[in-house]
Design a protein around this motif. Sequence first.
Motif, mmCIF file in Angstrom:
data_model
loop_
_atom_site.group_PDB
_atom_site.id
_atom_site.type_symbol
_atom_site.label_atom_id
_atom_site.label_comp_id
_atom_site.label_asym_id
_atom_site.label_seq_id
_atom_site.Cartn_x
_atom_site.Cartn_y
_atom_site.Cartn_z
ATOM 1 N N LEU A 708 45.992 36.470 36.921
ATOM 2 C CA LEU A 708 45.951 37.848 36.419
ATOM 3 C C LEU A 708 44.615 38.511 36.736
ATOM 4 C CD1 LEU A 708 47.661 37.592 32.903
ATOM 5 C CD2 LEU A 708 48.548 38.761 34.929
ATOM 6 N N GLU A 709 43.535 37.734 36.706
ATOM 7 C CA GLU A 709 42.220 38.300 37.000
ATOM 8 C C GLU A 709 42.183 38.916 38.392
ATOM 9 O OE1 GLU A 709 37.764 36.678 37.901
ATOM 10 O OE2 GLU A 709 38.800 35.746 36.218
ATOM 11 N N LEU A 710 42.926 38.331 39.353
ATOM 12 C CA LEU A 710 42.966 38.857 40.707
ATOM 13 C C LEU A 710 43.831 40.103 40.831
ATOM 14 C CD1 LEU A 710 43.318 35.548 42.773
ATOM 15 C CD2 LEU A 710 41.246 36.908 42.387
ATOM 16 N N MET A 711 44.661 40.347 39.829
ATOM 17 C CA MET A 711 45.611 41.450 39.910
ATOM 18 C C MET A 711 45.198 42.673 39.089
ATOM 19 S SD MET A 711 49.082 39.186 39.523
ATOM 20 C CE MET A 711 50.159 40.587 39.765
ATOM 21 N N VAL A 712 44.600 42.428 37.923
ATOM 22 C CA VAL A 712 44.308 43.517 36.983
ATOM 23 C C VAL A 712 43.100 44.317 37.455
ATOM 24 C CG1 VAL A 712 43.605 44.024 34.609
ATOM 25 C CG2 VAL A 712 45.337 42.274 35.058
ATOM 26 N N ASP A 713 43.153 45.619 37.221
ATOM 27 C CA ASP A 713 42.061 46.536 37.554
ATOM 28 C C ASP A 713 40.740 45.985 37.013
ATOM 29 O OD1 ASP A 713 40.207 48.631 37.645
ATOM 30 O OD2 ASP A 713 41.760 50.152 37.407
ATOM 31 N N ASN A 714 39.712 45.962 37.847
ATOM 32 C CA ASN A 714 38.414 45.400 37.473
ATOM 33 C C ASN A 714 37.835 46.069 36.236
ATOM 34 O OD1 ASN A 714 36.159 43.548 38.283
ATOM 35 N ND2 ASN A 714 35.028 45.483 38.359
#
Length: 729
Positions: A708-714
């Motif tokens: 999810l960290e790679l997908m969710v808006d920073n």
Amino acid sequence: MSKLRFKSVEEASSRKAVKVDMPKERVDRYFGRQVFNRAKMYDYLPKKTYEALVKAIDNKQPLSRDVADSVAEGMKRWAIDNGARHYTHWFHPLTDGTAEKHDGFMEPDGKGGVMEEFSGKLLVQQEPDASSFPNGGIRNTFEARGYSAWDISSPAFIVGNTLCIPTIFIAYTGESLDYKTPLLRALNSIDKAATRVARLFDENVKHVNSYLGWEQEYFLVDEALYTARPDLMLTGRTLMGHESAKNQQLEDHYFGAIPSRVEAFMLELELECHRLGIPAKTRHNEVAPNQFELAPVFEETNLANDHNMLLMWVMDEVARRHNFRVLLHEKPFDGINGSGKHNNWSLGTDTGVMLFAPGKTPEQNLQFLTFIANVMSAVHKHNGLMKASIMNATNAHRLGGNEAPPAIISMFMGSQLSEILDKIEQLDDHKALTLAGKNELRLDVAQIPELMVDNTDRNRTSPFAFTGNRFEYRAVGSSANCGSAMIALNAAVADELSQFAEAVEAREAAGEERHSAIFAEIKKLLKQSRPIHFDGNGYSDEWKAEAQRRGLDTETSAPLVYDAYTRPESIEMFERTGVMNRKEIMARNEVKWEMYSKKLQIESRVLGDLAINHIIPAATRYQSLLLDNVYKIKQLFKGEKADRIARQDMESIEKISDHIAAIRGEVEAMVKERHKANRKPNEREKAIAYHDYIAPALENIRHHIDELELMVDNEIWPLPKYRELLFLR
């Protein structure tokens, strides 16, 4: 949460090095200033008291109460002259930390006032509450009495305005509840046994000392980022976090230029260490980003261990003053190097001979091989115990990966010594022994002088390596009390040396010449301990299979590794050497299992909270933005074109939904397993359940969060990422 995160990142980015005021005098002028060392003893104690105390320390004898009263008076005057207002008995409970209870230098004078007082009785013994420290069932909760007793071999020191007196800590019934008590017993045992063997070569030897030089690895993170990571604050490691695109793969951090903020921290740390008598000498960048190392000069093992425990406290205090936090967890970040505390261990006589250094004569080499063979035999017989002595819930993450040694104890001896050991069985006479020291290495570069090359290389995959004149026990974890490993090692070697001396003396009594008897026993030990000798790649799968074939302990489950303490051969060895009795051993294992379960329990609770209350809401928020974007696309575009444009967002929405559902399911299942584990009837079974079910659940949940960290808006992600944590600004 995201605003807090970005505020933390900006705050961390604006940090500047704290200015450290350098003392104007040379280091030798202020080294040990806060320590009641022999120079201070000489100044503050009557001559007879000083001589009696030094004699007791050197000969490991008890002090009379009259001498203790006199020492207490001098120690009090020195402490008060240096700003101390309180005193404490400073000890090492079974928590891997230190403990202290402060009392003031004051007693009522009977006239409505007070007077400064500190007697020998208060110096020698105190009675801290024993019920709240880990004790493995030795003490009931309602049985609070325990005793701390002064260790005269480790000098008192001042921290802040408190005089700290190193002590042991025992139960009311006499069992040890700390690391120092069995460590001192182990050091006394190896002194007697090694002296007995050393006197076979030199009758002038009266004592053999055990020496320790630890290498403390650690990570630094900015305090602002640390406080934005609840997992770091509560467990010491990141329970989630996708690896940074750049970490240690360029190998540019190792021995690189030290960042100015870090150098300022290191400078103040060294100043504090030197004032406290800790001989900090070496500092450098380690392999991983934000990873560093501090190493001192070798010291007697008990004092070295006290200094390491003190150092870990001082590091934390100094780091906070520089807006850092020190991470001593063995694996705070996934995918990069963890931190160890390599224990460089050696033995030396009071005549100045280092027993693990090759000599220049056949007799000196025979002595060298005698001690090498006994260490090899001891480590071979007790390889499972050696591993158990360094195993815990945190070090289990480090062993076997990213330059850390594997969870199989073997010994690296180096090519030259290995060749000699292999040939010894074919020799009939010890006089044929020839061992080389350092060799010259000539380089065809005019500007470079001749180099002296050691007679052995290094092997980073070996947990117990011979490195020229000492053994490097690389498997010890960075947060550990060195005492645990040193107790097991010194006790096992002492037991082996005692048996060796008995065997040689029996051969002599039967008419065999002494050196021939020694050589025959060496050959026997080397043959028996051959399976522990391995100079190859400890990471390879082939070695794991080979180690099992050799009969070495290949267990990796920490709760099962601890079983090595309770094996008959371990209990018998500890009891023969007088280091620990059966009750103390069983109690310590109860503590080990209990601490293992509690650490995983805390990690489970923290990860469950972060997953449900931080990560899922952030992922859902981003998912809502994607859904809103899809809706708007469908409004703006029609038909197949709208579907084509929105398809990627829809795929992301579905993946996020899958990960969220998986996290919810995994967390729920983990909580159920945790409840089941907590109902287990004993600490061992509970620890096994935590290892078998909770530890894998933590990794499964982490996988989905990292995806999810790679997908969710920073900007929506609630926690600082590895790329922010691992690179100081």
